[in-house]
Write a protein that holds these residues in place. Structure first.
Motif, PDB file in Angstrom:
ATOM      1  N   PHE A  26       5.303 -10.094  13.827  1.00 55.64           N
ATOM      2  CA  PHE A  26       4.913  -9.236  13.907  1.00 55.64           C
ATOM      3  C   PHE A  26       4.123  -9.081  12.229  1.00 55.64           C
ATOM      4  CE2 PHE A  26       2.824  -3.983  13.608  1.00 55.64           C
ATOM      5  CZ  PHE A  26       1.980  -5.032  14.695  1.00 55.64           C
ATOM      6  N   VAL A  27       2.816  -8.651  12.361  1.00 50.52           N
ATOM      7  CA  VAL A  27       1.071  -8.503  11.164  1.00 50.52           C
ATOM      8  C   VAL A  27       0.778  -7.547  11.638  1.00 50.52           C
ATOM      9  CG1 VAL A  27      -0.488  -9.655   9.287  1.00 50.52           C
ATOM     10  CG2 VAL A  27       1.972 -10.913  10.692  1.00 50.52           C
ATOM     11  N   GLU A  28       1.159  -6.932  10.616  1.00 47.55           N
ATOM     12  CA  GLU A  28      -0.236  -4.901  10.565  1.00 47.55           C
ATOM     13  C   GLU A  28      -1.478  -6.067   9.326  1.00 47.55           C
ATOM     14  OE1 GLU A  28       2.152  -2.537   9.575  1.00 47.55           O
ATOM     15  OE2 GLU A  28       0.214  -0.818   8.930  1.00 47.55           O
ATOM     16  N   LEU A  29      -2.852  -5.463   9.573  1.00 45.87           N
ATOM     17  CA  LEU A  29      -3.320  -6.343   9.088  1.00 45.87           C
ATOM     18  C   LEU A  29      -4.719  -4.360   9.121  1.00 45.87           C
ATOM     19  CD1 LEU A  29      -4.529  -9.134  11.535  1.00 45.87           C
ATOM     20  CD2 LEU A  29      -3.307  -8.799   8.905  1.00 45.87           C
ATOM     21  N   PRO A  30      -5.157  -5.011   7.996  1.00 46.66           N
ATOM     22  CA  PRO A  30      -6.040  -3.455   6.668  1.00 46.66           C
ATOM     23  C   PRO A  30      -7.304  -4.215   8.075  1.00 46.66           C
ATOM     24  CG  PRO A  30      -6.073  -5.309   6.144  1.00 46.66           C
ATOM     25  CD  PRO A  30      -4.856  -6.256   6.472  1.00 46.66           C
ATOM     26  N   GLU A  31      -7.580  -2.014   8.167  1.00 43.40           N
ATOM     27  CA  GLU A  31      -9.240  -1.889   9.317  1.00 43.40           C
ATOM     28  C   GLU A  31     -10.149  -2.500   8.516  1.00 43.40           C
ATOM     29  OE1 GLU A  31      -9.868   1.605  10.357  1.00 43.40           O
ATOM     30  OE2 GLU A  31      -7.624   2.368  10.376  1.00 43.40           O
ATOM     31  N   VAL A  32     -10.971  -3.734   9.170  1.00 43.78           N
ATOM     32  CA  VAL A  32     -12.355  -4.067   8.651  1.00 43.78           C
ATOM     33  C   VAL A  32     -13.101  -2.678   8.093  1.00 43.78           C
ATOM     34  CG1 VAL A  32     -14.767  -4.863   9.430  1.00 43.78           C
ATOM     35  CG2 VAL A  32     -12.837  -6.064   9.521  1.00 43.78           C
ATOM     36  N   GLY A  33     -14.006  -2.609   7.051  1.00 41.96           N
ATOM     37  CA  GLY A  33     -14.094  -1.744   6.011  1.00 41.96           C
ATOM     38  C   GLY A  33     -13.503  -1.834   4.631  1.00 41.96           C
ATOM     39  N   GLY A  44      -3.193  -5.769  -5.793  1.00 39.60           N
ATOM     40  CA  GLY A  44      -2.206  -5.747  -6.584  1.00 39.60           C
ATOM     41  C   GLY A  44      -1.673  -4.563  -5.440  1.00 39.60           C
ATOM     42  N   GLY A  45      -2.643  -3.994  -4.502  1.00 33.13           N
ATOM     43  CA  GLY A  45      -2.480  -2.990  -4.093  1.00 33.13           C
ATOM     44  C   GLY A  45      -1.732  -3.275  -2.575  1.00 33.13           C
ATOM     45  N   GLU A  46      -1.569  -2.572  -1.717  1.00 36.13           N
ATOM     46  CA  GLU A  46      -0.810  -3.115  -0.479  1.00 36.13           C
ATOM     47  C   GLU A  46      -2.000  -3.497   0.760  1.00 36.13           C
ATOM     48  OE1 GLU A  46       2.498  -1.014   1.410  1.00 36.13           O
ATOM     49  OE2 GLU A  46       1.800  -1.731   3.926  1.00 36.13           O
ATOM     50  N   ALA A  47      -2.327  -4.310   1.316  1.00 33.54           N
ATOM     51  CA  ALA A  47      -3.446  -4.271   2.042  1.00 33.54           C
ATOM     52  C   ALA A  47      -2.912  -5.018   3.012  1.00 33.54           C
ATOM     53  CB  ALA A  47      -4.297  -5.812   2.151  1.00 33.54           C
ATOM     54  N   GLU A  53       5.636  -6.563   1.926  1.00 33.89           N
ATOM     55  CA  GLU A  53       4.049  -5.011   1.984  1.00 33.89           C
ATOM     56  C   GLU A  53       3.331  -7.776   1.632  1.00 33.89           C
ATOM     57  OE1 GLU A  53       6.745  -3.715   0.575  1.00 33.89           O
ATOM     58  OE2 GLU A  53       6.206  -2.830   2.588  1.00 33.89           O
ATOM     59  N   VAL A  54       2.151  -7.030   2.094  1.00 33.75           N
ATOM     60  CA  VAL A  54       1.280  -7.892   1.212  1.00 33.75           C
ATOM     61  C   VAL A  54       0.148  -7.671   0.636  1.00 33.75           C
ATOM     62  CG1 VAL A  54      -0.462  -9.947   1.764  1.00 33.75           C
ATOM     63  CG2 VAL A  54       1.251  -9.542   3.342  1.00 33.75           C
ATOM     64  N   PHE A  55       0.254  -7.945  -0.748  1.00 38.90           N
ATOM     65  CA  PHE A  55      -1.547  -7.198  -1.667  1.00 38.90           C
ATOM     66  C   PHE A  55      -2.300  -7.857  -1.679  1.00 38.90           C
ATOM     67  CE2 PHE A  55       3.706  -6.396  -3.007  1.00 38.90           C
ATOM     68  CZ  PHE A  55       4.140  -5.461  -2.217  1.00 38.90           C
ATOM     69  N   ALA A  56      -3.534  -7.857  -1.902  1.00 37.81           N
ATOM     70  CA  ALA A  56      -4.507  -8.281  -2.545  1.00 37.81           C
ATOM     71  C   ALA A  56      -4.590  -8.567  -3.907  1.00 37.81           C
ATOM     72  CB  ALA A  56      -5.826  -6.893  -2.128  1.00 37.81           C
ATOM     73  N   PRO A  57      -4.600  -9.997  -3.332  1.00 38.13           N
ATOM     74  CA  PRO A  57      -5.200 -10.610  -4.905  1.00 38.13           C
ATOM     75  C   PRO A  57      -5.995 -10.019  -5.956  1.00 38.13           C
ATOM     76  CG  PRO A  57      -4.718 -12.244  -2.948  1.00 38.13           C
ATOM     77  CD  PRO A  57      -5.165 -10.417  -2.329  1.00 38.13           C
ATOM     78  N   ILE A  58      -6.875  -9.100  -5.235  1.00 38.17           N
ATOM     79  CA  ILE A  58      -8.148  -9.362  -5.652  1.00 38.17           C
ATOM     80  C   ILE A  58      -8.992  -7.791  -5.293  1.00 38.17           C
ATOM     81  CG2 ILE A  58      -9.184 -11.380  -6.936  1.00 38.17           C
ATOM     82  CD1 ILE A  58     -10.535 -11.686  -4.221  1.00 38.17           C
ATOM     83  N   ASP A  59      -9.639  -7.227  -5.992  1.00 39.72           N
ATOM     84  CA  ASP A  59      -9.856  -5.864  -5.199  1.00 39.72           C
ATOM     85  C   ASP A  59     -11.373  -6.288  -4.331  1.00 39.72           C
ATOM     86  OD1 ASP A  59      -8.650  -4.748  -7.490  1.00 39.72           O
ATOM     87  OD2 ASP A  59     -10.927  -4.201  -7.929  1.00 39.72           O
TER      88      ASP A  59
END
Lengths: 125, 453, 526
Positions: free
Chosen positions: A37-44, A50-53, A64-70
């Motif tokens: 299972f993969v829980e994805l962020p909402e569009v927008g 470094g934050g959890e995405a 957790e998968v962290f965002a590599p960039i803003d």
């Protein structure tokens, strides 16, 4: 593939114009085992470096998968809902997680290129 | 002592094999000041099986078993007849003395009954999926609100004035400590409260009990529609699960989560526990569900089998990110529920519900004829509220007191459930089940007639 | 995959011996003697049959109000003999303590005395309604009070909250009492320290209550790293949650220093009492400086585990926390009678409130008190001594062929890691599955997280030396087999169980959580 960059948390980001596509690496999928299972962020949603995405789950673990960039999430890979195994079979291709509109391209400079990531992973053994 | 298998000779041999002189040497990490040299003083020493039976039996005999007198108590726990096969089967050692099925190859018995239990719960509630049980109805209710908050990303729950106060209080406790807002209308004996006007864009869920703690039954369809129009969820709580043999299931009325107390099926009154919480919802919400889930799969030979699944939601994997801190559930009570439900089957479950309702109607009609007793409900299943001309708590105590010629457990005074609600002092909840005979009912009628004269 | 299946989940052609080492003679049915295939109860619907004999309801005018009566539910119909056989067959597919040694570390699978069951079923307990007038339940209240007295005496603590339904529920209770006490002195704090080796319920509980969980590392001896711990302490720390003996099966030798340091910064010490069974009658946690501890009655005091519950988790509390304990509580009235306080009022005005329906897991209380009275103060001490002796004996018998994670004596459980399996191609999981074929329930695997491929053995005091020897001999033989290069055997195990390894990935990717009327067993599973 010089436009692909890697994090120490085993995410990759591929830059296409001002859009970055993000997923987890071959090494990460191997460590996780069968992804269920993969829980994805909402569009927008705005993600920060470094934050959890996203969250990726195998039978016995959730990571957790962290965002590599803003950036702002512009698209997510809906195919993973029905076929989470794509993360295992093709982590850097069809198994991508989400795309962001890059906010600050200079953040990419701090990430590893393919060669650096390769030697980073070798150093883990 | 009849339990230790080790003999003193064994102990000596084992200590020698370990290479220490005494068991005390194994406790060498204990700070010396905290080390006890012998059995704690002032506590009794070991007793034989016969002696223990005598002591515990003496405590039991100081109580008045509900079945020894006419009993009309309900309020979230109901006295039903449990077929003998239920208790026999749950005491099979392979059920009784196993644990959570972490090794599915040697736990297919537990896993299959959990899968069947989940299916039974989904069917009777009219929902798509159910979990493998919670502690009880009240804690299931609190967990349902947390789940609704996660799903809606909102933090305001509306708890109906017809919701059992134990369910309300257990939920409110988490509200206070985990941090969500509560709207709690006053107790609603008449079932006339307007919840719809309380729902707004901040509302995560409305929790309503059906039949209500006062016994009132209502069609929840309009409430479900009002919830959904504002993006909120409808949680339906049920404290008497037998009612589902007769009433429209919450799933058909638009409920998003159904929680229930399953005690009535298969589980003894037991002075309040252990009981079994039922928890059902829609398939699309399953990853936000608390508690254990059993799923179907295949084994290495391609044969159907069962495993615990989606365990990444749970505390032992997610730790501080778990959907709930729950670990232990009510496995054996769920088994008792499931066996009883299997014995009942479609026809038996319906018949049981009809009997309960018919007995309650008979009782209500009889009580309505007693001066000083007024039946407050316009609708009910097997429990209703009566208004007495005297404070219910005193009446109940007197009718049960040892100096009565015929003791009766008449009902539950409503003030026992609520703190500081003197205006409810005359109200008493009265339940009738299939276990009540017409003679029981007449005993209650006579006792009340006498008491309220 | 071998063989399609019919509706009952039986293979339609004989199962063939396909794996090395598995010599199965095919049967017509797929059954193997006592191992009989059993369809789901829903696949045995026998319309017209019924397992109860309820009378015809008297004819009355319905008072159900405006709701529609429900239509067909879809429950199957069966007679009593069919139901009895169904569940009896299911039971034979389980391992239990009654069947075999069940050394599941941290879960304390000790013998469940049947006297406990007999006592819990006395009508004077089993047939009591929780809302009966208190004069009619004096014996039940006395039982709760007596059990409370024992729990306080055994832990050396002044108060106990009886209502929590299980260990995790007890943790919630203890931590809510701690937060209440902090709020009461206007000193809200945000951080809770939890060792890496903790049960998952600890961080889950702290996080649920809004605390930031700060993890403390273990030192090389498997204990809390005292220096690292002290470095993390500060005025914003609300509590430490520490298991003692810890989840590595070791007594926290610095526990008194930890307690003092915690109290010095004004924080509370929550002790996870899951392993209390190792020290009952030998150490009182109250003497170590704890403020709260839950007691899993289903572990320490032998109430049955029942396939995953029910449990009970009373929480002992210090004087400082006692005023915040949940209601209901049993109190002694001035007239010598016992009474339940059911609301937060009077002497209980500071109580944080109610945690569940009614008054606690009474059925578990009866069983636990029966166990306690049977053992007495001397027998309880003997039980924990034997539990520790058994674990150390197992450790001694296995330490030369397996790899213990830490030096020195253990408490009631022995922890090994998977270094002895290095380069064998056999994992902790494979090893566990091979143990199943030998007739033993495996140990706890992959917990605690602080060692690699953890194997946590808790034999309990209920195992005889003979059984421990047979178990140790078996383990030694399996280690030898693993080292001999027979990895394939382990990877295919178990072979002799009603089901072989199950596809957990498939189950999680496509959750099938209930039976559906039109669901052929095969298709639904894929």
């Amino acid at each position: 593939m010089s436009n692909v960059k890697y994090t120490q948390d085993h995410e990759w980001v591929r830059i296409d114009g001002d859009v970055g596509t993000i997923g987890i690496t071959e090494y990460a999928q191997e460590q996780l085992g069968d992804v269920v299972f993969v829980e994805l962020p909402e569009v927008g949603k705005a993600v920060t470096k470094g934050g959890e995405a996203a969250v990726v789950e195998s039978v016995k673990a959730a990571s957790e998968v962290f965002a590599p960039i803003d950036g702002e999430v512009v698209e997510v890979n809906d195919a993973l809902a029905g076929e989470p195994g794509l993360v295992n079979s093709d982590p850097t291709g069809q198994g991508w997680f989400f795309k962001v509109r890059v906010k600050d391209a200079s953040q990419l400079d701090a990430l590893m290129d393919e060669a650096a990531y390769k030697s980073f992973v070798e150093g883990l053994h | 002592m009849r339990y230790p298998p080790l003999t003193d000779a064994d102990r000596r041999e084992m200590l020698a094999a370990i290479g220490v002189g005494s068991v005390d040497d194994l406790f060498r990490d204990v700070p010396a000041a905290a080390h006890l040299d012998g059995p704690i003083e002032g506590l009794p020493l070991a007793k034989s099986e016969m002696e223990v039976e005598r002591i515990v039996g003496a405590l039991a005999s100081k109580n008045l078993p509900a079945g020894s007198v006419p009993c009309f108590l309900g309020a979230g726990a109901y006295r039903h007849h449990i077929p003998a096969a239920v208790d026999h089967l749950i005491q099979r050692g392979e059920f009784l003395t196993s644990y959570t099925p972490y090794q599915p190859e040697v736990s297919q018995g537990t896993l299959q009954y959990l899968f069947e239990f989940q299916t039974q719960v989904a069917l009777i509630t009219g929902m798509e999926v159910a979990n493998a049980s919670m502690y009880d109805g009240a804690t299931a209710c609190a967990e349902a609100v947390l789940m609704a908050n996660r799903l809606t990303r909102r933090k305001k729950a509306i708890l109906s004035g017809g919701l059992h106060p134990h369910y309300r209080d257990s939920t409110a406790l988490l509200g206070r400590f985990i941090g969500f807002d509560l709207v709690r209308p006053d107790p609603d004996p008449q079932g006339g409260e307007d919840l719809v006007s309380l729902i707004d864009e901040e509302t995560s869920c409305v929790v309503v009990q059906n039949p209500s703690v006062f016994g009132q039954i209502r069609d929840l369809t309009p409430l479900a529609e009002a919830c959904h129009a504002k993006g909120a969820l409808l949680i339906v709580a049920i404290s008497e699960v037998v009612s589902l043999g007769l009433l429209t299931p919450p799933g058909e009325m638009g409920a998003d989560i159904v929680v229930a107390e399953g005690q009535s099926i298969g589980n003894a009154l037991g002075f309040g526990g252990p009981y079994v919480g039922l928890f059902a919802t829609r398939q699309k919400f399953v990853r936000q569900m608390p508690g254990r889930l059993c799923g179907q799969t295949v084994d290495a030979d391609g044969r159907r089998g069962f495993v615990l699944t989606l365990s990444t939601r749970e505390q032992h994997i997610r730790r501080e990110k778990a959907t709930s801190n729950i670990c232990t559930n009510s496995g054996l009570c769920a088994l008792a529920f499931s066996i009883h439900m299997s014995l009942l089957g479609e026809e038996g479950f319906r018949r049981l519900a009809e009997l309960n309702h018919a007995n309650a109607v008979l009782l209500a009609d009889k009580l309505a004829s007693v001066p000083g007793v007024e039946v407050a409900n316009d609708s009910f299943f097997n429990e209703f509220t009566v208004r007495l001309s005297k404070p219910a708590a005193e009446v109940v105590d007197r009718l049960a007191s040892a100096d009565q010629e015929r003791r009766v457990l008449a009902g539950v005074p409503v003030t026992r459930l609520y703190k500081n609600r003197p205006e409810l002092a005359g109200l008493m909840l009265v339940a009738a089940t299939e276990t009540n005979t017409e003679e029981d009912m007449d005993a209650l009628v006579e006792a009340l007639r006498e008491e309220l004269r | 995959m071998s063989g399609a299946m019919n509706r009952e989940g039986r293979p339609t052609r004989p199962v063939e011996a396909s794996e090395a080492g598995r010599a199965v003679t095919a049967t017509v049915t797929g059954n193997r003697g006592l191992t009989v295939e059993e369809p789901l109860i829903f696949e045995q619907d026998n319309p017209g049959a019924i397992g109860v004999d309820l009378p015809e309801p008297p004819h009355v005018r319905s008072r159900l109000g405006a709701v529609r009566p429900r239509g067909r539910i879809g429950l199957p119909s069966l007679s009593e003999p069919q139901v009895v056989r169904h569940y009896t067959r299911l039971s034979t597919r389980n391992m239990g303590i009654d069947t075999t040694m069940y050394p599941l570390g941290s879960c304390t699978m000790k013998h469940n005395p049947r006297l406990n069951e007999k006592m819990a079923r006395l009508p004077g307990f089993a047939d009591l309604h929780p809302m009966q007038p208190m004069d009619t339940v004096q014996g039940a209240l006395e039982l709760i009070d007596q059990l409370a007295h024992w729990l306080k005496a055994l832990t050396g603590m002044p108060a106990v909250a009886m209502t929590p339904a299980a260990g995790a529920h007890g943790e919630l209770c203890g931590m809510m009492a701690i937060r209440s006490a902090l709020e009461d002195r206007n000193d809200p704090r945000r951080r809770v320290l939890v060792p890496e080796s903790a049960h998952g319920t600890n961080p889950a509980t702290a996080a649920a209550l809004g605390y930031t969980v700060d993890s403390i590392p273990a030192d090389a001896r498997g204990r809390v790293d005292l220096e690292a711990f002290k470095a993390k302490l500060g005025p914003d720390v609300a509590a430490i949650m520490l298991t003692n003996p810890n989840t590595c099966g070791l007594f926290e030798s610095d526990i008194v220093a930890i307690a003092e340091a915690v109290h010095e910064v004004g924080a509370f010490f929550y002790c996870d009492g899951a392993n209390f069974n190792a020290i009952v009658g030998r150490v009182r946690p109250g003497d170590l400086g704890i403020d709260a501890m839950h007691i899993n009655l289903h572990k320490t005091f032998s109430t049955p585990h029942g396939g995953g519950g029910p449990g009970a988790g009373p929480v002992v509390l210090s004087e400082a926390l006692a005023p915040f304990a949940p209601v209901p509580a049993v109190v002694h009235g001035p007239d010598g009678r016992l009474r339940l306080v059911e609301h937060a009022e009077g002497d209980f005005a500071k109580s944080f409130g109610r945690m569940k329906g009614f008054h606690g897991q009474m059925g578990m209380f009866v069983r636990a008190l029966t166990y306690i009275l049977s053992h007495g103060a001397d027998g309880l001490r003997q039980a924990s001594s034997d539990a520790v002796l058994n674990a150390n004996y197992l450790l001694a018998r296995l330490k030369d062929v397996m790899t213990p994670s830490f030096d020195g004596p253990c408490m009631h459980e022995a922890l090994f890691d998977d270094r002895f399996l290095k380069d064998t191609g056999v994992s902790t999981l494979d090893f566990a599955k091979a143990m199943i074929d030998e007739g033993f329930h495996p140990m706890t695997m992959y917990f605690p997280l602080v060692v690699h491929g953890a194997m946590l053995f808790e034999p309990t005091e209920s195992e005889s030396k003979e059984t421990l020897d047979a178990f140790a001999d078996t383990m030694r033989a399996l280690v030898e087999r693993a080292k001999s290069g027979d990895a394939g055997y382990f990877q295919g195990a178990p072979y002799h169980t009603p089901r072989r390894r199950l596809d957990e990935t498939g189950a999680a990717r496509n959750p099938v959580l209930r039976w559906q009327p039109d669901m052929p067993a095969r298709e639904a599973a894929e």
